[in-house]
Design a protein around this motif. Structure first.
Motif, short mmCIF file in Angstrom:
data_model
loop_
_atom_site.label_atom_id
_atom_site.label_comp_id
_atom_site.label_asym_id
_atom_site.label_seq_id
_atom_site.Cartn_x
_atom_site.Cartn_y
_atom_site.Cartn_z
N CYS A 185 -5.42 -2.22 8.85
CA CYS A 185 -5.76 -2.65 7.49
C CYS A 185 -5.52 -4.14 7.33
O CYS A 185 -4.39 -4.62 7.44
CB CYS A 185 -4.87 -1.86 6.53
SG CYS A 185 -5.49 -1.84 4.89
N VAL A 199 -4.96 9.28 -2.10
CA VAL A 199 -3.55 9.20 -2.52
C VAL A 199 -3.14 7.76 -2.80
O VAL A 199 -2.66 7.44 -3.89
CB VAL A 199 -2.64 9.84 -1.45
CG1 VAL A 199 -1.20 9.78 -1.90
CG2 VAL A 199 -3.07 11.29 -1.22
N TYR A 200 -3.38 6.89 -1.83
CA TYR A 200 -2.99 5.49 -2.02
C TYR A 200 -3.62 4.88 -3.28
O TYR A 200 -2.93 4.24 -4.07
CB TYR A 200 -3.32 4.67 -0.77
CG TYR A 200 -3.27 3.19 -1.00
CD1 TYR A 200 -2.04 2.53 -1.07
CD2 TYR A 200 -4.43 2.45 -1.18
CE1 TYR A 200 -1.99 1.17 -1.33
CE2 TYR A 200 -4.39 1.10 -1.44
CZ TYR A 200 -3.17 0.46 -1.50
OH TYR A 200 -3.13 -0.87 -1.76
N PRO A 201 -4.94 5.08 -3.51
CA PRO A 201 -5.53 4.48 -4.70
C PRO A 201 -4.85 4.89 -6.00
O PRO A 201 -4.74 4.09 -6.92
CB PRO A 201 -6.98 4.98 -4.68
CG PRO A 201 -7.26 5.23 -3.27
CD PRO A 201 -5.98 5.72 -2.68
N ILE A 238 -9.15 -1.85 -1.17
CA ILE A 238 -8.97 -1.42 0.22
C ILE A 238 -10.10 -1.96 1.09
O ILE A 238 -9.88 -2.57 2.13
CB ILE A 238 -8.97 0.12 0.31
CG1 ILE A 238 -7.77 0.69 -0.42
CG2 ILE A 238 -8.98 0.57 1.76
CD1 ILE A 238 -7.81 2.20 -0.55
N PHE A 273 -1.70 5.54 -6.47
CA PHE A 273 -0.47 4.77 -6.65
C PHE A 273 -0.78 3.30 -6.90
O PHE A 273 -0.13 2.64 -7.71
CB PHE A 273 0.44 4.96 -5.43
CG PHE A 273 1.04 6.34 -5.39
CD1 PHE A 273 2.06 6.68 -6.27
CD2 PHE A 273 0.55 7.30 -4.53
CE1 PHE A 273 2.59 7.96 -6.27
CE2 PHE A 273 1.07 8.58 -4.52
CZ PHE A 273 2.10 8.91 -5.40
N SER A 274 -1.79 2.83 -6.21
CA SER A 274 -2.19 1.45 -6.41
C SER A 274 -2.63 1.21 -7.85
O SER A 274 -2.26 0.22 -8.49
CB SER A 274 -3.30 1.11 -5.42
OG SER A 274 -4.02 0.01 -5.85
N TYR A 278 0.35 1.13 -10.08
CA TYR A 278 1.08 -0.13 -9.92
C TYR A 278 0.40 -1.26 -10.69
O TYR A 278 1.01 -1.94 -11.51
CB TYR A 278 1.19 -0.47 -8.43
CG TYR A 278 1.70 -1.86 -8.17
CD1 TYR A 278 3.04 -2.18 -8.39
CD2 TYR A 278 0.85 -2.88 -7.71
CE1 TYR A 278 3.52 -3.46 -8.17
CE2 TYR A 278 1.32 -4.15 -7.49
CZ TYR A 278 2.65 -4.45 -7.72
OH TYR A 278 3.12 -5.72 -7.52
N LEU A 326 -5.52 10.24 2.69
CA LEU A 326 -4.40 9.49 2.12
C LEU A 326 -4.85 8.10 1.68
O LEU A 326 -4.49 7.61 0.62
CB LEU A 326 -3.28 9.36 3.15
CG LEU A 326 -2.58 10.66 3.53
CD1 LEU A 326 -1.58 10.43 4.64
CD2 LEU A 326 -1.90 11.28 2.31
N MET A 327 -5.70 7.50 2.50
CA MET A 327 -6.11 6.14 2.22
C MET A 327 -7.04 6.05 1.01
O MET A 327 -6.94 5.10 0.23
CB MET A 327 -6.83 5.60 3.45
CG MET A 327 -7.25 4.18 3.35
SD MET A 327 -7.33 3.56 5.02
CE MET A 327 -8.78 2.60 4.95
N THR A 334 -6.59 1.69 10.69
CA THR A 334 -5.17 1.48 10.42
C THR A 334 -4.87 0.00 10.38
O THR A 334 -3.97 -0.45 9.68
CB THR A 334 -4.27 2.12 11.50
OG1 THR A 334 -5.04 3.04 12.21
CG2 THR A 334 -3.04 2.71 10.90
#
Lengths: 294, 466, 276
Positions: free
Chosen positions: B22, A27-29, C128, A31-32, A35, A23-24, B20
């Motif tokens: 983060c 998936v997240y990238p 990230i 959406f990031s 955005y 997810l990190m 987590t």
């Protein structure tokens, strides 16, 4: 039946770490990227300004972006129309020779395990105008030195050749495995019917390896859309941006030009293009192959 | 077995919990990274290390003194590092060398975005330092300079000044012009040209002689742009580039295009080394020192190559330097020299949070930016002083011919102007150096089209509100 | 006569292809023991008359090959091992544990991951990594490397685990083993062959990775071999003999590993390709 394998808590514990990373980092990238593609963020500032579809309009209206998209296209075309026929030819040849089969297989595969960066350096030397291997060879035939990587007419071709050199052997081994797994009886039967080697290859082997060729093409497309490191190492996108691909164009904007938002818009476009090309291939070409085959 | 599995699971949990968090506390991250020392992460360093003690601490200096030609400059930096380490107890500097262009355009920009630049880094004055300063990424040096009393010692701090505060210090200045092979010139009975026609005649003669008139290495666009920049400034005036961002002048103006055209003409006549688009900057010098190319347009920093033990050792005493002669019909001062005090050092804003780091920065500035080091830079390395230095002292420390020739050129030029990349926006710089100049060299564009394309990017950049 | 020709023609074609593949390596190898560019230019194809090994000494010092090599080695091994561990757990859960529709949903989700062109995600991943505060440490590569290889690892391992007969864990449950026990004592040992395959693929992927390694690390002593080599090339470009020695250093370990594990590597990498 057995409770041990139905324990939801244990299930969660087993799934969670990998899922979390997935997810990190997948998936997240996405959406990031979406955005930030709608903002004019410069990547440094604390304030992020929403600008709607401006970045996309700018990208789609930028000649430079289309040049880089076209270069990704060249990667695809070159692999489908130059590499694939060679791959099939060499695989058939290797499959049908009795001696040295092992040697051929081992040797042709070798470039595939090496770092693209190192291969880029190695080929940079081979293309070197004054002392490089290629110009020395063509020089034997009296051809004037060609400035492979610095001449806009040859730079992209040079990269494509290097890329093909690295990956052709890899695909040959894949196709070869498929050919060797074809039951021998089929071939024997045809032989008894008096079919020549070429006929057998075209009528029997080729249709049977169509699915694997289809996979080779899919992989080449995926590889073409991702291409970046070979360009960075060999030409840095030059001369005059002529070898830029979408990924390097993205990096250039996001980092060098302080246009992080714009860079993300390019990322989203790369994404969409990949989906479109893959879907197109699956629907139009792969389908038809299947029909022929079964 | 069961025990070890529990261990394993808890280990995984610790790992995922760590991730987590983060943006949270990640201080333990380096412990298992082996040699990953992670020095530039100043914010975390502050948390893990006790302030005010002589406990060892580390700071990183990002410099661009890499490769054989920059050894002298590296030696100066190393001496300063030694002195600072002696003055600040517990301090260890880590030197991190990165190619100048890569540092400027990729590495530092990425690190700035990430908020973790090295504590001390090679910084470009304008426009880079202003962008970073605006986002409060740079340490305000004004109080330190006042404390050390050297605020007024610099000849020009404009490129590093933002809203009245100083965010970086130029290490030295440079001027750009032609280096020429004196041996060859003497053999031909020539002198450094004083008119443009004379220069062009010499170029043609060298070409006819079977030699390469001008070194060429244009894989990185800024290299050919040094000469191109000077040419368009000769034709359209020394101040023309500064007018592009304000809209007072256009890249497509006839006089600017004349400059591009002259450059193009020299390309077409085959004056530059063939295949130049494939060569890195390092190759540029080699073409000249090997005697293959007779002229090389480059910055005064290049003079350091022609010293004992350097790659141009064989040419000591056989190299001269001249400014571009006046062009006919050129606008403005025709002796104007392209000069920059744009390259220097900046410091991460995070240094302010740590007293010991701040002390180290002060000591670094004190030891690097002084008369002695400036003179050393000039004598050993050919870097023009960025600080005001007594003329007599200056004269007495110049011993070699090339340096005195360079100083003579500087003195005879009546005005100077900075290079384009300190005047125009990053987009425009990218457009001209990655695309346009290489297209011109490769024959894919014309001077007129080039001007128009640049103007388009310029207008977009002017219109963009950050 | 004709028959002979027909028989040898494939070999002629294949041997010339072989030459195309191998000659560049030989060219670099020969160049690495020549004195300078000039000697390469005069005698580009042959073995030099005089062997100059100084290039190797210089390249070792200038290119810091040993540092880059060990960075690459430990990052690649560590990331690959962790990926396999996490991937195997996930694959075990979705193939052997019974959670109804969740098995399918989770597995399909990960499958989609295979379709994502991960270079395009570089910018957000950069963000990230920076938020985690690990930029410019080896973790900046290790964690994304682990994550990047997860979909592939899961797909291969899941396919393998599915093929294992159900009866195995039924017997184990009878013996009173819990899910963890079944995983560690039964499934993992049986999956070792697939794991070796996956390890090789992941290892090579990490070993060769360039983009992230180029942009996420800035300290010289942290760099990995591909990035280190490119940097070395940029700085010593005019000295091709020395550069060739650098290339030899970076290629030889890979060739040795390949020579030993050839079969496994070919099997693994192509399996990776097919499933991907």
């Amino acid at each position: 039946m057995n409770k041990a394998l139905k324990n939801p808590l244990v299930f969660t514990l087993f799934v969670l770490p990998a899922l979390f990373l997935f997810l990190m980092f997948f998936v997240y990238p996405i959406f990031s990227s979406i955005y930030y593609s709608l903002t004019s963020w410069n990547g440094v500032s604390d304030t992020v300004k929403y600008t709607g579809l401006t970045n996309f309009k700018k990208a789609l209206g930028d000649e430079r972006f289309w040049i880089s998209a076209k270069n990704n296209g060249w990667f695809i075309i070159f692999s489908c129309f130059v590499q694939v026929p060679l791959i099939v030819l060499f695989s058939l040849l290797i499959a049908n020779v009795k001696k040295l089969k092992g040697l051929y297989k081992t040797a042709v595969f070798m470039p595939a395990i090496m770092s693209t960066a190192v291969i880029g350096i190695l080929w940079g030397f081979i293309y070197e105008p004054n002392i490089g291997l290629i110009n020395k060879i063509i020089g034997l035939f009296g051809v004037d030195p060609i400035y492979w990587l610095s001449d806009e007419r040859f730079a992209m071709l040079s990269i494509l050749i290097t890329n093909a050199w690295q990956w052709t052997g890899f695909y040959i081994v894949m196709v070869l495995a498929a050919i060797l797994s074809i039951p021998g009886e089929l071939d024997e039967a045809a032989k008894i019917d008096g079919a020549t080697g070429v006929q057998r290859a075209l009528r029997i082997t080729l249709p049977l390896i169509m699915p694997i060729i289809s996979i080779v093409i899919m992989l080449s497309i995926a590889g073409a859309m991702k291409a970046a490191d070979i360009v960075i190492v060999m030409t840095k996108g030059g001369p005059a941006g002529s070898t830029e691909v979408m990924a390097t164009y993205m990096i250039k904007y996001a980092i060098t030009n302080f246009k992080y938002g714009y860079g993300n818009a390019i990322a989203v476009l790369i994404f969409m293009f990949t989906l479109v090309v893959t879907a197109f291939y699956q629907l139009v070409i792969a389908r038809r192959n299947e029909r022929i085959e079964y | 077995m069961k025990k070890s599995l529990t261990m394993l699971l808890s280990l995984i949990f610790v790992t995922s919990a760590l991730m987590t968090g983060c943006g949270g506390n990640n201080n333990n991250k380096t412990t298992n990274a082996g040699e990953a020392t992670n020095a530039p992460d100043a914010t975390n360093a502050a948390a893990t290390e006790e302030p005010v003690s002589s406990e060892p601490f580390e700071m990183t200096i990002r410099h661009t003194q890499v490769g054989a030609d920059k050894q002298k400059r590296l030696a100066i930096l190393e001496d300063v590092v030694g002195k600072v380490q002696g003055e600040v107890p517990g301090l260890t500097f880590k030197l991190d060398g990165v190619d100048s262009d890569v540092n400027r355009k990729e590495k530092l920009r990425g690190e700035m975005a990430a908020g973790n630049p090295p504590e001390i880094f090679d910084l470009f004055g304008s426009p880079d330092s202003k962008i970073y300063a605006k986002e409060s990424k740079l340490l305000d040096l004004t109080p330190i300079l006042e404390e050390l009393g050297i605020k007024d010692k610099f000849s020009n701090l404009d490129p590093f000044t933002y809203e009245g505060k100083i965010y970086g210090l130029p290490i030295g200045g440079s001027g750009e012009g032609f280096f020429y092979n004196k041996g060859y010139y003497t053999e031909k009975g020539w002198k450094a040209p004083t008119t443009f026609a004379e220069l062009e005649q010499q170029l043609a003669d060298i070409k006819a002689d079977g030699k390469v008139p001008l070194a060429g290495a244009s894989k990185a666009g800024w290299v050919p742009l040094m000469l191109a920049n000077h040419l368009w400034s000769r034709y359209a005036g020394p101040d023309v580039t500064a007018k592009f961002p304000t809209g007072e002048a256009k890249w497509s103006d006839a006089n600017v295009v004349k400059g591009f055209s002259k450059y193009k003409e020299w390309i077409d006549k085959g004056y530059f080394k063939k295949g130049e688009l494939g060569f890195e900057y390092a190759e540029y010098t080699t073409q000249f020192t090997s005697g293959e190319a007779i002229l090389m347009y480059d910055g005064t920093w290049k003079s350091s190559v022609f010293k004992a033990g350097q790659s141009g050792e064989g040419m000591i005493g056989k190299v001269g330097f001249f400014n571009i002669p006046p062009v006919e019909g050129g606008v403005g001062d025709q002796t104007a020299l392209m000069r920059d005090v744009n390259n220097g050092y900046g410091f991460s804003a995070s240094v302010a949070d740590d007293e010991r780091q701040l002390a180290a920065v002060k000591s670094f500035i004190k030891n690097l930016f002084n008369e002695e080091m400036q003179l050393r830079g000039l004598v050993e390395d050919g870097v023009l002083p960025a600080m005001k230095i007594d003329q007599a002292k200056l004269n007495s420390s110049i011993t070699d011919d090339l340096m005195s020739e360079i100083v003579a050129v500087l003195n005879s030029s009546q005005s100077s102007f900075p290079a384009f990349d300190s005047l125009v926006q990053a987009d425009v710089t990218t457009e001209i150096s990655n695309i346009q100049i290489q297209s011109l060299i490769g024959g894919q564009t014309t001077p007129e089209k080039m001007g128009a394309a640049l103007q388009k990017v310029q207008e977009e950049a002017n219109a963009a509100v950050e | 006569m004709l028959r002979n020709l027909k028989k040898s023609l494939p070999h002629v074609v294949l041997l010339s292809y072989l030459l195309v593949i191998l000659f560049p390596f030989l060219f670099v190898l020969f160049s690495s023991v020549k004195k300078d560019n000039n000697e390469i230019a005069l005698n580009p194809f042959g073995i030099p008359k005089e062997f100059v090994f100084n290039n190797y000494v210089e390249a070792w010092v200038n290119a810091k090959i040993s540092t880059y090599f060990f960075n690459s080695l430990y990052i690649s091994i560590f990331a690959s091992v962790v990926t396999i561990l996490l991937g195997a757990m996930f694959a075990f859960a979705v193939t052997r544990m019974r959670q109804g529709k969740w098995n399918g949903i989770l597995f399909s989700l990960v499958l989609i991951g295979m379709l994502i062109p991960n270079n395009a995600l570089m910018l957000p991943i950069y963000t990230i990594v920076r938020k985690l505060g690990i930029l410019n440490t080896h973790w900046a590569l290790i964690i994304p490397y682990i994550a990047n290889a997860i979909p592939f690892t899961i797909i291969i391992l899941a396919a393998f685990m599915r093929s294992l007969p159900r009866e195995i864990e039924e017997a184990a449950v009878m013996d009173g083993l819990k899910a963890q026990g079944i995983f560690a004592r039964i499934i993992v040992p049986l999956t070792i062959p697939a794991m070796v395959t996956v390890f090789i693929v992941n290892f090579l992927g990490n070993w060769n990775e360039f983009l992230l390694a180029n942009y996420f690390l800035s300290n010289d002593e942290l760099r990995t071999l591909p990035v280190g080599m490119v940097q070395f090339r940029d700085q010593y470009q005019m000295n091709y003999a020395q550069m060739s020695a650098g290339i030899v250093y970076s290629v030889v370990p890979v060739i040795i590993i390949y020579a030993i594990l050839q079969e496994k590597i070919i099997e693994g990498v192509t399996a990776g390709g097919v499933k991907g």
